[in-house]
Structure formats: structure tokens, C-alpha cells
Design an enzyme around this catalytic site. Structure first.
Site, PDB file in Angstrom:
ATOM      1  N   GLU A   1       0.817  -1.224   0.000  1.00 45.97           N
ATOM      2  CA  GLU A   1       0.000   0.000   0.000  1.00 45.97           C
ATOM      3  C   GLU A   1       0.847   1.270   0.000  1.00 45.97           C
ATOM      4  OE1 GLU A   1      -3.046   0.673  -0.345  1.00 45.97           O
ATOM      5  OE2 GLU A   1      -4.295  -0.991   0.358  1.00 45.97           O
TER       6      GLU A   1
ATOM      7  N   GLU B   1      -4.338 -10.224   0.013  1.00 42.73           N
ATOM      8  CA  GLU B   1      -5.186 -10.141   1.204  1.00 42.73           C
ATOM      9  C   GLU B   1      -6.608 -10.477   0.767  1.00 42.73           C
ATOM     10  OE1 GLU B   1      -4.794  -6.324   3.241  1.00 42.73           O
ATOM     11  OE2 GLU B   1      -2.626  -6.356   2.917  1.00 42.73           O
TER      12      GLU B   1
HETATM   13  C1  IPT Z   1      -5.282  -3.353   3.781  1.00 42.46           C
HETATM   14  C2  IPT Z   1      -3.876  -3.282   4.305  1.00 42.46           C
HETATM   15  O1  IPT Z   1      -2.955  -3.723   3.362  1.00 42.46           O
HETATM   16  C3  IPT Z   1      -3.702  -4.081   5.542  1.00 42.46           C
HETATM   17  O2  IPT Z   1      -2.464  -3.714   6.120  1.00 42.46           O
HETATM   18  C4  IPT Z   1      -4.822  -3.865   6.492  1.00 42.46           C
HETATM   19  O3  IPT Z   1      -4.840  -2.528   6.873  1.00 42.46           O
HETATM   20  C5  IPT Z   1      -6.105  -4.170   5.825  1.00 42.46           C
HETATM   21  O4  IPT Z   1      -6.278  -3.369   4.721  1.00 42.46           O
HETATM   22  C6  IPT Z   1      -7.307  -3.948   6.704  1.00 42.46           C
HETATM   23  O5  IPT Z   1      -7.235  -4.533   7.940  1.00 42.46           O
HETATM   24  S1  IPT Z   1      -5.512  -1.875   2.866  1.00 42.46           S
HETATM   25  C7  IPT Z   1      -7.227  -1.587   2.713  1.00 42.46           C
HETATM   26  C8  IPT Z   1      -7.427  -0.150   2.340  1.00 42.46           C
HETATM   27  C9  IPT Z   1      -7.829  -2.440   1.669  1.00 42.46           C
END
Ligand code: IPT
Length: 950
Positions: free
Chosen positions: A410, A487
Site C-alpha cells: 500500500e 489479502e
Molecule cells: C489493507 C492493508 O494492506 C492491511 O495492512 C490492512 O490494513 C487491511 O487493509 C485492513 O485490515 S488496505 C485496505 C485499504 C484495503
């Protein structure tokens, strides 16, 4: 920029030694872990002057352990923000209020170290430090989760006590590059050591151990010791540095079978021990392969965390993580969003986990200012970013487990990514590189996304997704690449829902190679309230003026590493063996391993009539190659007298390093016989009904009260986090404050029929419930319920349930249905049909933020018993009908109001909810909401229940 103080200077200090691999060496090493003298100042300027002088008197200072975060030892407080920087965006400057820790300790350096080089090594200091030895400054460093080494030969005094003084700043230019979603916590949080570097020793090693169709290719490059020998005794190898050998009959390393070979690099003065795995990672024909096999990443994003130690994790914490992962069928880890403690990668090599090793880099907070001055695209930061990549790749290059490098998380896009990508590709062509944020997939060898919804993943699986980015050539290359979800499945609170459907896509489309659940563990910090009651703190619990609440508690493990229902669900969804079948056969067993047959498993079975075992045995399963399946005759039949289920379990036949023989890997169930229709014998009997409220008030001496229709659940994190979240709509309608109007109570053919209209204030929609009560022989009652919506309902409902209250001395629930754990319509893969017993207290799931939890699915009957008197049995008696069950000592309103589990205090009643229908939970706290098939709308519903004393 030259006038910047070092802590605001993005340029890496040239006094840092060139980075090199973390290895085990027999060269003398002195650990500097332990108690240090410590002082914390509010600003850099207020840090004690002259503290690095040997003559400085630190007698008044307290002690702080190394490694540790000072915020977890009473200095300052932890603070949590997700994306936002907790300081003004003013790069590279940081606030004058910059907590600064001064550390001092002495170390007796053996006289025998005289003459050789001496190096001081830090594995991790958050976020910036300067270090002095015997009063001489030897260097400064940034890059919290990266090692830094300094040559201290000129200033160290062998045979004497030496003073090491370190000044650590909470904020630095580096903080702009370290905006990961986690607690802001500072200090020397990883190991520190003094290393004696012998003349003619091994400065660095780089192992190349590929596996190509049965043979290994092996070469070790060595820096600093051309006369060294490279030994691999098990295969009779004794070669010079840089000399490549081909090795027949090598056994490959994979996450499934993590075969390692012991290798030594020896010189006259030093011996380095390595554990080497032979494996080749390739992207071939659009697929990510290890040793030629397509891999399916059953992964998690892992932050380093312990509820008392924060990121200063111990060896045991790391081992706990690895063992828990292996025991839950996980085969991959993304080290979000920084390189882990180096020891963690040793464990991944040894136990078998694929690792995406991610650089210590995130600038997410620049999103809030339109990415203006983002370091990712600013030449001022080029060297800082290249340095970070270099330090990661050099440290971790020898790990078989590391199958991909990741540039970071990010951080938007920009030219400095090209430097990072280029460094990895030049230095290590053997590993693909990952980065998720560049829209056209630039600077990434795989197409990576986070939280893409199922329908988009399906399009990607077909390579039919819409074009992305600005460069069509680049975009065409992206479309040819394998796809990973870096993710997905945001494990915040109750959930994540929809994992089964993701897994189906990964198994249907070769391009979809799995992904990494966000995230492994809740980062709740163990703390106490004013009354001394312990709970896990989240954002805002430490007085932060800017924070992101419980968004930091979004893991598959609770903070104490107890698996949450989400982990049980994930383990079932990703099981590497599928067992399925139908009552008329056959039984099918499918091997989803990539490299392993099923010889390491035993297949045991049981047949159960209404949850009671009637037969058991073991299956003889022939060898099944990876990707193959076999069909077998069902080992049991049913006579039809009772609902009968066959359960087949695949368990480890022998101990593995990570689990004992008998550990369950996979299971499947086949219904051999349906439930026969129940015979309810009607009788004349009293019905204790309150004609005013229209509810039952007693059953055979048990003080029941209810039911009333309930269309509410205490919002889950997934229900409430987004501005457009489902619970916002539910609350706007008023599902949390429904009113009941008894429309009529009629006597009909020996039954009593109660019609009640349940509706929210201020609106004209309602739910008309008809309850027909019929007395049965044996003091029982039959209850026929039907619900009919009235008016124009819009939007979803969380549940349609029947809510009762029962005496508080009841304490035990036995049920026949889905269990043993919590399950919702889109998180029910891990629920098997059986008979289960639990205390009411143990039915509750202690989410760090209280919310709807503890429901059991597909329940045929349940008995709530305990105390001195009669209990209650509730049974769904209409053919295949089942219900959802929750039993708790507090109401949904109590759950919704609570901020921590300690706020939940048992009341004077037990609350029972029998769900006719319930909405899925989805993963909308970050990602897609409930899938259409798991939605719930105001639609007619009905259920027949039989209530009897228990
Ligand atoms: C995404 C991040 O990469 C991760 O570190 C964590 O913050 C997660 O979200 C949420 O818990 S970024 C998000 C804007 C999709």
C-alpha cells in the site's frame, strides 16, 4: 538536505556495513540482550547530554529489557492507527515531540577478540537510532524491521568492559516508510549482538539450490573467503565456493515435504551452518510453480505480535505461530508488511511454509493527501527504498521457504519501485517479485489484488477481467500472469464469511492460486480496567487522540493465540484432501496436495444415528497421486430408523514434526438416512399463555417466557464498519427497537393461535407472526410459527428468530446438529452434524469487540438443562427442518453496547434464540459483503417446533 539531523535524513548512513545473510556461525558472538539502563525523554533535545560517555552516571536510571518496546514497559503508551500517520505529513520532518530513549550497558569483551574485526549487529530497532561504543559514535540507522551492522573494531577494547550506548527515536524519516496497519511502538525490539569476525572468515554466503525434474543443482557463492570449502556431507559434496554441482537423486523441498540438507561452509577460522532446501520457483505458462507443480497458496498475512510483548516476539511465539499454521492446513505466509525476525524463516524452512517475504515499506497515509509527496515516487527517497530492499534480500536470500519477494504494501506507485524490483531481479533471478499497488501490474511478476470480490476473481480466473492501468503492453503481460489475493477474507470479529466460495474459485481456475487471509492474529494488548479486570486493548484504549479502534483486532487467532471460529473454518475450507459422497455411493476421496500422495494419512470412519455412534472402522485407501481421486464403496449403510451420518476423517498416520499421529487433516460427511417423520401425539393439556403479551409463561414448571419475534443481532464488525454497512440500515429502520402488538388470541381445534405484529416505530412495515400452540402428550407443546412480512421492506435483515428467556440456573446445552463450533450461513464449512454438549459460557466466542457470536447451525433439537429444576427441549420436528441456536446470559442489546468482553455481565435470565433464518456474515469490514445466496430479506418463513421438559 545535508543539514538534516540524522533522524530526519532519508539517506542511509554510509557507516552501515554492506548487508549480508543471517547465518549460524561458530565465530564468537556476545548477545547484548538483557537489561539495559534506560531513560525516556519527550524530545530529542531533552535526551540526556553526554549519555554516551563512559563517565556518564546512569545510577538514577531505571532498567529496560532488550529486546522490548518501551511503551509496553510503562514508558509512553501504545497508539494504533491504520492508514493515517499520527503526525503531520511534512516529509521528511517529524514532530519536535519525539520520544527518545537512551540505552546504556556495558559488555565485557574477551581479550581473545583482540586483533580481529568486531561487528555490532542490530536485528531491529524502531524506528531510528544512533550508537556509540566507548563514547565513539559508530553509526546511525533506520529501517525498523531490518538488520544494521557497524564495524566497531577501532573503538572496542577487548579484555575490558565496553560501554554500548544507543539513542532511539520514536519518529524519523523512516516512519514515513513504515505506515503499516499496527501499533506504533518503539525501541530495540529485536536482538543485539557483538560479533567477532575472524580473519579469513565467511563474510557472506549465497546458496543456489535448484530442483529440476529429479536432480538438484547446487552452488554456494562465498564472500570474503576464497579458500573456503562448501560441504554437503549427506550427498558427498565438497566443492569450492562458486563451483556448481549437479546432484542426482536429491529430494526436493516443498511446504508439504520440507526436506532440508545440512550444509557447511568452512574455512580455517570459521564454520557457517546452513540448512538447504532444493527447490525451483518458476512462473511457467502463466502459473506460479514450485518444482514444476502449480501451488495453491492457503495463506495468512502474519504480523509479529504477542499481547504482552508486541512485536518483540520470542522464539517460542514464532514456533507457536508456525505450529498453529501447520495444524490448520495453512501452507503460506505473507510477512505483512516487513521482514520477520530472521528465526521465523528458519522455522518456515524446517516445518514447511511458503513465504512471501515483504519489505519494510508502506506509505499508505499519503492516500489522505492525494499521494502528494509520496516517497515511492520521490527521488529524495530512492536510496532509502533501494537500501531497504537490499537489506531484506541479502538477509533472507538463503531460505528455501521464501518463494517470492514483495516490495512492500500500500505505497501507491512510483519510480522508486523500479529500483526495488530491479535490485531483487538482478540479484536473485530465481524468485518472482510481488507488488500489489501498481494498476497495470508493473513491478510485479504476479497479478496481485486485495479483497477482490468473488465475481471479479472468477473473471480473473477466466482471464477476462477488465483492462487496468495506462500501458496496454504492460497490461497484456499482467493478464498472462498468475493471480494471487495478497489479502482476502478480513478476519475481523465474527467471520470471515464466503471463504468456501473463494476456495471453489481457486480450485476451479488454475490461474487463481489462492491467497492470504487478512490476518493471522488480533493485535489486542493485554491490559486492565479500573477495577483490575483484564481485557485486550485496542485503538483508543490507551488515550490516543487519533486512532482506528478495534480494526487492529482482525485475526484468525485471538490475542492469546487461541484459534477463533474463523481459523477452524479456514482450516476446513482449505483442507488438502476432499471427502464427499452420497447415500447411494460412492465415497470419493480427492488428493489436493501438490506433491504428496496420501500414504501419510489414515482414513477412519464412524456411522452415527442421531449423533450416537453405531459403527466405526478404517478405510483401505489406495495410493492417490496429487490431483487425483479415488472412489470407494461406502463402508456403512443405514436402516432408516433414524437420521444417520457417515463421517470419514483423514488423520496423520504417524507423527509429523508439527503434529502427532491422529491429528485431523480433513473430514467429510455423507447422510446415509434422512430423519424419519416425527409423530406428535396430541393431548388435552393446559397452555400457560399470557393473553396480554401473547407469550408462553411456563412449561411443566419451567419459567419460560416467550417467544417473541426478533429481527436483530448485535452488529458484527462486518455489519457495522463501513459507512454504508448493513447495520447502519438496520438501525435506521429500527430493527434494534421493535415493538409488538398482540393482534388476537383465538382458540381453534384444541390449539391456541396468537397473532402478533412486530414492527419498528415511525414506519409502516411489520412482521406478522402467527403462533399456533397445540398441547401434546407428555406435557409437551407443539408450536407452529409462521412469519409474514407486511408493507414495503427494503434492505436486508440480520435474522428472523424466536427469542425466549429462561431461568438463569440453566447452564448446559446439548444439541444435535452442526457443531461443535459457532457457525453462520456463510461460515458453516467446519460444522459437522453430530451431538454436542457445552456449558452456556463455553458457547460464547470472546471477540475482542463484543458482537453477535456463538450461534450453532442446522440444529435438529437442543436441550437446555442444569440447575435444580426442569430444563427445556426444543426440537424442529418437520422433516428436514432445522434452526439456528444461540443461548447466552445477556441480550443482543448488552452485546451491542459492550466495548470489551469484561463489560458483559450475566443477567438474571438465560436468553435463547431459535432462528428461522439468519443472514450470513460476509467480510465487509474490508472486502465483499454477504454473497447473494447468504442474504436474508423480509420474506415469509415458518417452522414447527416441539417443546418438552428436559
Ligand atoms: C489493507 C492493508 O494492506 C492491511 O495492512 C490492512 O490494513 C487491511 O487493509 C485492513 O485490515 S488496505 C485496505 C485499504 C484495503
Amino acid at each position: 538536505m545535508t543539514s538534516l539531523p540524522y533522524h530526519e535524513d532519508p539517506l542511509p548512513d554510509a557507516r552501515m556495513l554492506p548487508p549480508r545473510a543471517a547465518v549460524t556461525s561458530d565465530a564468537p558472538r556476545l548477545s547484548l540482550n538483557g537489561q539495559w539502563r534506560f531513560d525516556l525523554a519527550a524530545t530529542v533535545a531533552e535526551a540526556p547530554a553526554g549519555f554516551s560517555d563512559p563517565g556518564f552516571d546512569d545510577g538514577g536510571w531505571a532498567e529496560l529489557p532488550v529486546p522490548a518496546h518501551w511503551q509496553l514497559h510503562g514508558y509512553g503508551r501504545p497508539a494504533y492507527t491504520n492508514v493515517r500517520y499520527p503526525f503531520p505529513i511534512d516529509p521528511p520532518h517529524v514532530p519536535t515531540e519525539n520520544p527518545t530513549g537512551s540505552y546504556r550497558r556495558t559488555i565485557a569483551v574477551p581479550a581473545g577478540w583482540a586483533g580481529g574485526r568486531v561487528v555490532l549487529r542490530f536485528e531491529g530497532v524502531d524506528s531510528c537510532f544512533a550508537v556509540w561504543v566507548n563514547g565513539h559514535e559508530v553509526g546511525t540507522a533506520q529501517g525498523s524491521r531490518l538488520p544494521a551492522e557497524f564495524d566497531v573494531t577501532e573503538v572496542v577494547r577487548p579484555g575490558e568492559d565496553n560501554l554500548v550506548a544507543v539513542r532511539v527515536h520514536q519518529w524519523s524519516a523512516g516512519s514515513y516508510l513504515e505506515d503499516q496497519d499496527m501499533w506504533w511502538m518503539s525501541g530495540i525490539f529485536r536482538d543485539v549482538a557483538l560479533l567477532s569476525r575472524p580473519d579469513g572468515g565467511v563474510d557472506d554466503v549465497y546458496v543456489h539450490a535448484g530442483y529440476y525434474g529429479g536432480a538438484g543443482r547446487f552452488r554456494v557463492d562465498v564472500d570474503g573467503a576464497p579458500q573456503a570449502r562448501v560441504l554437503l556431507p549427506e550427498l558427498g559434496v565438497d566443492v569450492a565456493p562458486g563451483e556448481e554441482v549437479r546432484l542426482e537423486a536429491v529430494q526436493p523441498w516443498s511446504a508439504e515435504v520440507p526436506r532440508l540438507y545440512d550444509v557447511q561452509v568452512v574455512t580455517d577460522t570459521e564454520r557457517v551452518d546452513l540448512r538447504v532446501g532444493f527447490r525451483t520457483v518458476r512462473i511457467a505458462d502463466g502459473l506460479l510453480t514450485v518444482n514444476g507443480n502449480r501451488v495453491l497458496l492457503r495463506g495468512v498475512n502474519r504480523h509479529e505480535f504477542h499481547p504482552d510483548r508486541g512485536r518483540a516476539v520470542t522464539e517460542q511465539d514464532m514456533l507457536d505461530d508456525v505450529l498453529l499454521m501447520k495444524r490448520h492446513n495453512i501452507n503460506a505466509v505473507r510477512t505483512s508488511h516487513y521482514p520477520p525476525h530472521p528465526r521465523f524463516l528458519d522455522l518456515c524452512d524446517e516445518y514447511g511454509l511458503y513465504v512471501v517475504d515483504e519489505c519494510d515499506f508502506e506509505t499508505h497515509g499519503f492516500e489522505h493527501v492525494g499521494w502528494r509527496r509520496n516517497p515511492t515516487d520521490d527521488p529524495t527517497w530512492a536510496e532509502a527504498l533501494a537500501d531497504r530492499m537490499r537489506r531484506m534480500v541479502e538477509r533472507d536470500k538463503n531460505h528455501a521457504s521464501v518463494i517470492m519477494w514483495s516490495l512492500g504494501n500500500e505505497s501507491g506507485t512510483g519510480r522508486n519501485l523500479a529500483l526495488m524490483y530491479g535490485y531483487a531481479k538482478d540479484r536473485d533471478p530465481g524468485r518472482p517479485v510481488h507488488y500489489e499497488r501498481a494498476p497495470d501490474g508493473r513491478w510485479s511478476d504476479v497479478y496481485s489484488r486485495m479483497y477482490a470480490p468473488h465475481d471479479e476473481v472468477e473473471l480473473i480466473g477466466r482471464r477476462e477481467e477488465p483492462a487496468r492501468g495506462v500501458d496496454p503492453v504492460q497490461d497484456a503481460a499482467r493478464r498472462e500472469s498468475p493471480f494471487v489475493l495478497c489479502e482476502y477474507g478480513h478476519a475481523m470479529g465474527n467471520g470471515p464469511g464466503g471463504l468456501t466460495e473463494y476456495q471453489q474459485l481457486f480450485e476451479a481456475h488454475p490461474r487463481c492460486q489462492g491467497g492470504f487471509i487478512w490476518e493471522w492474529i488480533d493485535h489486542g494488548i493485554r491490559t486492565r480496567d479500573a477495577q483490575g479486570r483484564e481485557f485486550y486493548g485496542y485503538g483508543g484504549d490507551f488515550g490516543e487522540e487519533l486512532h482506528d479502534g478495534n480494526f487492529v483486532a482482525d485475526g484468525l487467532l485471538f490475542p492469546d493465540r487461541t484459534p477463533s471460529p474463523g481459523l477452524h473454518e479456514f482450516a476446513k475450507v482449505i483442507e488438502p484432501v476432499r471427502i464427499s459422497g452420497a447415500a447411494d455411493g460412492p465415497l470419493r476421496i480427492t488428493n489436493l496436495y501438490e506433491a504428496r500422495d496420501l500414504a501419510h494419512l489414515r482414513f477412519t470412519w464412524t456411522a452415527e444415528e442421531e449423533g450416537a455412534e453405531v459403527a466405526a472402522g478404517e478405510l483401505d485407501v489406495p495410493s492417490v497421486a496429487p490431483g487425483g481421486s479415488v472412489e470407494l464403496d461406502l463402508p456403512a449403510k443405514a436402516d432408516g430408523g433414524a437420521e444417520t451420518w457417515l463421517t470419514v476423517r483423514a488423520v496423520l498416520a504417524a507423527d509429523e514434526p508439527w503434529a502427532k499421529a491422529g491429528h485431523e487433516i480433513a473430514w467429510g460427511q455423507v447422510r446415509l438416512a434422512e430423519r424419519p417423520p416425527a409423530e406428535a401425539i396430541r393431548a388435552d393439556g393446559p397452555i400457560a399463555l399470557d393473553p396480554v403479551r401473547g407469550v408462553l409463561t411456563g412449561l411443566a414448571g419451567l419459567a419460560v417466557d416467550g417467544p417473541r419475534l426478533d429481527a436483530w443481532r448485535a452488529p458484527t464488525d462486518n455489519d457495522r464498519i463501513r459507512p454504508d454497512a448493513a447495520a447502519v440500515g438496520w438501525q435506521a429502520i429500527g430493527l434494534d427497537r421493535l415493538r409488538h402488538r398482540v393482534q388476537d388470541v383465538r382458540h381453534e381445534d384444541g390449539s391456541i393461535v396468537v397473532r402478533t405484529r412486530t414492527a419498528p416505530a415511525a414506519l409502516d412495515v411489520g412482521l406478522l407472526t402467527t403462533m399456533r400452540w397445540t398441547p401434546l402428550a407428555g406435557a409437551g407443546l407443539q408450536l407452529d410459527v409462521s412469519v409474514q412480512p407486511e408493507g414495503e421492506w427494503t434492505g436486508s435483515l440480520p435474522r428472523l428468530g424466536l427469542l425466549w428467556s429462561l431461568p438463569a440456573d440453566l447452564d448446559t446445552v446439548t444439541w444435535y446438529g452442526g457443531g461443535p463450533g459457532e457457525a453462520y450461513p456463510d461460515t458453516r464449512a467446519a460444522a459437522r452434524v453430530g451431538r454436542f454438549t457445552s456449558s452456556i459460557d463455553a458457547l460464547q466466542t470472546p471477540y475482542v469487540m463484543p458482537q453477535e457470536n456463538g450461534r450453532r447451525t442446522d440444529v435438529r433439537w437442543a436441550e437446555i438443562t442444569g440447575g435444580s429444576g426442569t430444563g427445556l427441549r426444543v426440537a424442529a420436528e418437520d422433516g428436514p427442518a432445522t434452526f439456528g441456536l444461540t443461548v447466552r446470559r445477556w441480550t443482543s442489546a448488552d452485546l451491542a453496547a459492550a466495548r470489551h468482553p469484561v463489560d458483559l455481565v450475566p443477567g438474571d435470565r438465560v436468553w435463547l434464540t431459535v432462528d428461522l433464518a439468519h443472514r450470513g456474515v460476509g467480510t465487509a469490514s474490508c472486502g465483499p459483503d454477504v454473497l447473494p445466496q447468504h442474504e436474508l430479506y423480509a420474506e415469509p418463513a415458518s417452522l414447527r417446533l416441539v417443546l418438552t421438559p428436559a
